[in-house]
Design an enzyme around this catalytic site. Structure first.
Site, short mmCIF file in Angstrom:
data_model
loop_
_atom_site.label_atom_id
_atom_site.label_comp_id
_atom_site.label_asym_id
_atom_site.label_seq_id
_atom_site.Cartn_x
_atom_site.Cartn_y
_atom_site.Cartn_z
N GLU A 159 0.83 -1.21 0.00
CA GLU A 159 0.00 0.00 0.00
C GLU A 159 0.86 1.25 0.00
O GLU A 159 0.58 2.22 -0.72
CB GLU A 159 -0.92 -0.01 1.22
CG GLU A 159 -1.93 1.13 1.23
CD GLU A 159 -2.90 1.02 2.39
OE1 GLU A 159 -3.24 2.07 2.97
OE2 GLU A 159 -3.31 -0.10 2.72
N ASP B 261 -9.48 2.62 0.19
CA ASP B 261 -8.15 3.02 0.66
C ASP B 261 -7.78 4.40 0.12
O ASP B 261 -7.18 5.21 0.83
CB ASP B 261 -7.09 2.00 0.23
CG ASP B 261 -7.25 0.67 0.94
OD1 ASP B 261 -7.70 0.67 2.10
OD2 ASP B 261 -6.94 -0.38 0.34
N ASP C 211 -8.79 0.43 -4.05
CA ASP C 211 -8.48 -0.39 -2.89
C ASP C 211 -7.26 -1.25 -3.18
O ASP C 211 -7.11 -1.77 -4.30
CB ASP C 211 -9.66 -1.30 -2.55
CG ASP C 211 -10.35 -0.90 -1.25
OD1 ASP C 211 -9.99 0.14 -0.67
OD2 ASP C 211 -11.23 -1.65 -0.80
N LYS D 30 -5.46 -4.72 -2.32
CA LYS D 30 -5.78 -6.03 -1.77
C LYS D 30 -4.63 -7.00 -2.02
O LYS D 30 -4.01 -6.98 -3.08
CB LYS D 30 -7.06 -6.59 -2.40
CG LYS D 30 -8.30 -5.72 -2.15
CD LYS D 30 -8.63 -5.63 -0.66
CE LYS D 30 -9.86 -4.78 -0.40
NZ LYS D 30 -10.14 -4.64 1.06
#
Length: 270
Positions: free
Chosen positions: A47, A76, A92, A94
């Site tokens: 991330e 996110d 997002d 993942k």
């Protein structure tokens, strides 16, 4: 015209040739602390590296990049032209790691894709901006293999960096619209999280070949908004049951059911 996030993100990956490997945390005095194979920590690493790419995309294309203020709030990251933008983009991050069968082949990957019991139902719960203000919902997915030999929390000097093992390897990355990789089962156990369709074929994830890619985003949203909607009351737990449920409520789903049948035939090896 909606921004082509997939093409832009993939182009950035090609240009930068990113090395996703991180082997340690470093303190201000130059000490290194080794990382273990905890999946939450590895997901956070991906991330953080992705944030840099997303910020570059935002700067070059006139977007504001807004990270989620809370871990429990979707998504996110939000890309938007302004607070009033009615075509916001949800992104997002993942991750999942490979599990292997006894014959050495990888078992199917499954990602958890966020809650179906909050903003999917009322449009505003646990989401940064109202659901109807988002034009697109993307997932940047990471698949990796754990390095079981990596140790956690051991301290080293900076000169010993080359001796540390990276706790993961063989990272593969894809980006796709969320509904196109969603399946019809929760992501894990009894949690109220959407699960991706199970596959060990990365090409299916890259191409977004889940069942809702054929059935459409409206069916995806309707399916997950009503999935086991009330505790103690069963609505449906699969697409086949969903079609039966719809028919009992007077909805003609003959064509949609046929489309799903074609999808199952085409993807029997998933």
């Amino acid at each position: 015209m909606v921004f082509d996030f997939i093409s832009v993100f993939n182009k950035k990956l090609e240009e930068r040739n990113i090395n996703w490997e991180v082997s340690a945390l470093v303190s201000p005095d130059g000490k290194l602390f080794s990382l273990g194979s905890d999946s939450k920590l590895i997901g956070r690493i991906f991330e953080l590296i992705s944030f840099n790419i997303l910020q570059e995309i935002a700067d070059e294309n006139g977007f504001l990049l807004c990270p989620s203020k809370k871990q429990t709030v979707y998504p996110d990251f939000t890309l938007m032209k302004s607070e009033n933008d009615s075509e916001k983009i949800a992104v997002d991050i993942k991750t999942t790691y490979r599990r292997f069968l006894k014959n050495g082949k990888p078992a199917g990957y499954v990602f958890t894709l966020g809650s179906f019991a909050s903003y999917m139902r009322d449009g505003t719960k646990n989401i940064a901006y109202p659901y109807d203000q988002y034009a697109k919902h993307y997932v940047i997915g990471f698949v990796y293999t754990r390095n079981e030999n990596a140790t956690e929390g051991k301290k080293f000097d900076i000169k010993d960096l080359s001796k540390l093992q990276v706790p993961y390897k063989d990272v593969e990355v894809f980006v796709q619209e969320k509904y196109r990789i969603a399946g019809d089962k929760p992501g894990s156990g009894d949690t109220e999280n959407i699960g991706s369709f199970k596959t060990s074929n990365m090409d299916y994830l890259i191409g977004g070949e889940g069942p809702f890619s054929e059935l459409g985003i409206d069916t995806y949203e309707n399916y997950w908004a009503g999935y086991k909607k009330y505790r103690g009351e069963k609505t449906y737990t699969s697409l086949d049951e969903y079609f039966d449920f719809q028919e009992r409520n007077g909805v003609d789903v003959g064509e949609t059911r046929r489309v799903y049948g074609y999808w199952k035939q085409k993807h029997r090896e998933i």
